[in-house]
Scaffold this motif. Structure first.
Motif, PDB file in Angstrom:
ATOM      1  N   THR A 108       0.927  -1.398   0.136  1.00  7.12           N
ATOM      2  CA  THR A 108      -0.025   0.039   0.015  1.00  7.12           C
ATOM      3  C   THR A 108       1.097   1.222   0.022  1.00  7.12           C
ATOM      4  OG1 THR A 108      -1.798  -1.024   1.054  1.00  7.12           O
ATOM      5  CG2 THR A 108      -1.680   1.203   1.375  1.00  7.12           C
ATOM      6  N   ILE A 109       1.795   1.142   0.894  1.00  8.04           N
ATOM      7  CA  ILE A 109       2.656   2.382   1.030  1.00  8.04           C
ATOM      8  C   ILE A 109       3.511   2.687  -0.120  1.00  8.04           C
ATOM      9  CG2 ILE A 109       4.606   3.501   2.238  1.00  8.04           C
ATOM     10  CD1 ILE A 109       3.536   2.071   4.745  1.00  8.04           C
ATOM     11  N   LYS A 110       4.009   1.466  -0.866  1.00  6.89           N
ATOM     12  CA  LYS A 110       4.724   1.748  -2.068  1.00  6.89           C
ATOM     13  C   LYS A 110       3.936   2.226  -3.085  1.00  6.89           C
ATOM     14  CE  LYS A 110       7.937  -2.137  -0.932  1.00  6.89           C
ATOM     15  NZ  LYS A 110       8.158  -3.555  -0.849  1.00  6.89           N
ATOM     16  N   GLU A 111       2.822   1.690  -3.361  1.00  5.90           N
ATOM     17  CA  GLU A 111       1.990   2.432  -4.332  1.00  5.90           C
ATOM     18  C   GLU A 111       1.549   3.687  -4.185  1.00  5.90           C
ATOM     19  OE1 GLU A 111       0.915   1.112  -7.476  1.00  5.90           O
ATOM     20  OE2 GLU A 111       2.209  -0.185  -7.128  1.00  5.90           O
ATOM     21  N   ALA A 112       1.256   4.216  -2.911  1.00  3.42           N
ATOM     22  CA  ALA A 112       0.874   5.512  -2.493  1.00  3.42           C
ATOM     23  C   ALA A 112       2.069   6.456  -2.818  1.00  3.42           C
ATOM     24  CB  ALA A 112       0.397   5.684  -1.250  1.00  3.42           C
ATOM     25  N   LYS A 113       3.215   6.027  -2.593  1.00  3.84           N
ATOM     26  CA  LYS A 113       4.578   6.696  -2.730  1.00  3.84           C
ATOM     27  C   LYS A 113       4.823   6.869  -4.174  1.00  3.84           C
ATOM     28  CE  LYS A 113       9.478   6.555  -2.346  1.00  3.84           C
ATOM     29  NZ  LYS A 113      10.620   5.618  -1.886  1.00  3.84           N
ATOM     30  N   LYS A 114       4.592   5.901  -5.039  1.00  2.00           N
ATOM     31  CA  LYS A 114       4.951   6.166  -6.331  1.00  2.00           C
ATOM     32  C   LYS A 114       3.828   7.454  -6.961  1.00  2.00           C
ATOM     33  CE  LYS A 114       4.252   2.331  -8.792  1.00  2.00           C
ATOM     34  NZ  LYS A 114       3.687   1.264  -9.611  1.00  2.00           N
ATOM     35  N   ALA A 115       2.752   7.278  -6.521  1.00  2.00           N
ATOM     36  CA  ALA A 115       1.754   8.394  -7.023  1.00  2.00           C
ATOM     37  C   ALA A 115       2.106   9.802  -6.581  1.00  2.00           C
ATOM     38  CB  ALA A 115       0.527   8.166  -6.429  1.00  2.00           C
ATOM     39  N   LEU A 116       2.764   9.926  -5.345  1.00  2.00           N
ATOM     40  CA  LEU A 116       3.141  11.223  -4.787  1.00  2.00           C
ATOM     41  C   LEU A 116       4.495  11.370  -5.279  1.00  2.00           C
ATOM     42  CD1 LEU A 116       2.428  10.324  -0.960  1.00  2.00           C
ATOM     43  CD2 LEU A 116       1.485  12.235  -2.527  1.00  2.00           C
ATOM     44  N   LYS A 117       5.225  10.733  -5.568  1.00  2.00           N
ATOM     45  CA  LYS A 117       6.601  11.048  -6.395  1.00  2.00           C
ATOM     46  C   LYS A 117       6.262  11.422  -7.742  1.00  2.00           C
ATOM     47  CE  LYS A 117      10.467  10.301  -5.178  1.00  2.00           C
ATOM     48  NZ  LYS A 117      11.437  11.036  -4.494  1.00  2.00           N
ATOM     49  N   LEU A 118       5.347  10.828  -8.707  1.00  2.00           N
ATOM     50  CA  LEU A 118       4.818  11.259 -10.058  1.00  2.00           C
ATOM     51  C   LEU A 118       4.221  12.705  -9.787  1.00  2.00           C
ATOM     52  CD1 LEU A 118       3.519   8.007 -11.456  1.00  2.00           C
ATOM     53  CD2 LEU A 118       5.373   8.943 -12.106  1.00  2.00           C
ATOM     54  N   ALA A 119       3.785  12.997  -8.911  1.00  2.00           N
ATOM     55  CA  ALA A 119       3.231  14.535  -8.557  1.00  2.00           C
ATOM     56  C   ALA A 119       4.075  15.435  -8.231  1.00  2.00           C
ATOM     57  CB  ALA A 119       1.948  14.222  -7.729  1.00  2.00           C
ATOM     58  N   GLY A 120       5.480  15.050  -7.981  1.00  2.00           N
ATOM     59  CA  GLY A 120       6.754  16.138  -7.718  1.00  2.00           C
ATOM     60  C   GLY A 120       6.844  16.181  -6.248  1.00  2.00           C
ATOM     61  N   ALA A 121       6.664  15.082  -5.345  1.00  2.00           N
ATOM     62  CA  ALA A 121       7.056  15.003  -4.150  1.00  2.00           C
ATOM     63  C   ALA A 121       8.566  14.858  -3.910  1.00  2.00           C
ATOM     64  CB  ALA A 121       6.083  14.127  -3.171  1.00  2.00           C
ATOM     65  N   LYS A 122       9.212  15.426  -3.071  1.00  2.00           N
ATOM     66  CA  LYS A 122      10.602  14.965  -2.998  1.00  2.00           C
ATOM     67  C   LYS A 122      10.932  13.906  -2.412  1.00  2.00           C
ATOM     68  CE  LYS A 122      12.157  19.100  -1.353  1.00  2.00           C
ATOM     69  NZ  LYS A 122      13.069  20.088  -0.659  1.00  2.00           N
ATOM     70  N   LYS A 123      10.778  13.879  -0.996  1.00  2.00           N
ATOM     71  CA  LYS A 123      10.966  12.577  -0.410  1.00  2.00           C
ATOM     72  C   LYS A 123       9.618  12.081   0.499  1.00  2.00           C
ATOM     73  CE  LYS A 123      14.555  12.913   2.484  1.00  2.00           C
ATOM     74  NZ  LYS A 123      15.410  13.145   3.619  1.00  2.00           N
ATOM     75  N   VAL A 124       9.420  11.020   0.430  1.00  2.00           N
ATOM     76  CA  VAL A 124       8.355  10.428   0.972  1.00  2.00           C
ATOM     77  C   VAL A 124       8.806   9.228   1.870  1.00  2.00           C
ATOM     78  CG1 VAL A 124       6.081   9.007   0.407  1.00  2.00           C
ATOM     79  CG2 VAL A 124       7.094  10.646  -1.252  1.00  2.00           C
ATOM     80  N   ILE A 125       8.226   9.233   2.954  1.00  2.00           N
ATOM     81  CA  ILE A 125       8.637   8.176   4.281  1.00  2.00           C
ATOM     82  C   ILE A 125       7.353   7.750   4.915  1.00  2.00           C
ATOM     83  CG2 ILE A 125      10.901   9.277   4.482  1.00  2.00           C
ATOM     84  CD1 ILE A 125       9.790  10.260   7.078  1.00  2.00           C
TER      85      ILE A 125
END
Length: 205
Positions: A188-205
């Motif tokens: 779940t976290i990996k898929e959500a991180k993927k979406a956030l990174k595609l939207a331009g987020a820098k770091k996702v933890i």
């Protein structure tokens, strides 16, 4: 007003007791919170855990928050995350960070009436004075509950493309603290991180 009166009456007739030691008037006392087992699994890159889900007190607290409407358990669980996880993260400027809860699908949210990860995220944001962002990450696929999918590959497939960011300007250039109540395979976290990174987020933890 009526809800408050009912709640007060129920507390009088059936006083709250700590899930760990049975102490009255607390759902989870500080002593039992501190005794919750540390996670047995090592940190996986960007995924931090505050407790071992095998710990009976932690398991009961999350179950009651998630399925029995015990919303007041969100605060001590947020405190546990704060004490055990955020201390490991180098945060220089809180203004560069956002707290984002894993969203529920519209159907699941309607069924449950609230998002337990959102409740934890709200309390965590207050503890650290982070901005809380609930208007960016959304779940666009109504997938089966991950607990019902046993195989790791199937879990990843189940969540493929499940998340999207509807307001990318809210997360662009930001560091994100992504909150969920339980993580097993991390799918779940990996898929959500993927979406956030595609939207331009820098770091996702």
């Amino acid at each position: 007003m009526l809800k408050k009166l009912i709640h007060t009456g129920l507390n009088f007739l059936f006083p709250q007791r700590c899930l760990g030691c049975g102490k009255r008037d607390e759902m989870l006392c500080r002593e039992c919170l501190a005794k919750i087992d540390m996670p047995s699994l090592s940190k996986e890159g960007y995924i931090y855990s505050a407790a071992d889900y095998g710990d009976e007190t932690a398991k009961k607290a999350i179950w009651m928050l998630k399925y029995r409407g015990a919303k007041n358990l969100a605060k001590p669980l947020a405190e546990l995350l704060d004490a055990r996880c955020l201390i490991k993260i180098e945060i220089k400027n809180t203004g560069d960070w956002l707290v984002v809860p894993i969203p529920l699908s519209k159907n699941r949210l309607k069924e449950r009436g609230y998002n337990q990860a959102e409740l934890i995220a709200k309390h965590l944001s207050l503890l650290q004075r982070f901005d809380l962002c609930m208007d960016a990450l959304v779940k666009i696929k109504d997938t089966p509950a991950q607990v019902s999918v046993k195989n790791k590959k199937e879990r990843l497939k189940n969540l493929d493309g499940a998340f999207a960011v509807k307001n990318p300007e809210l997360v662009e250039g930001k560091n994100i603290i992504l909150i969920d109540d339980v993580s097993t395979t991390g799918s779940t976290i990996k898929e959500a991180k993927k979406a956030l990174k595609l939207a331009g987020a820098k770091k996702v933890i």
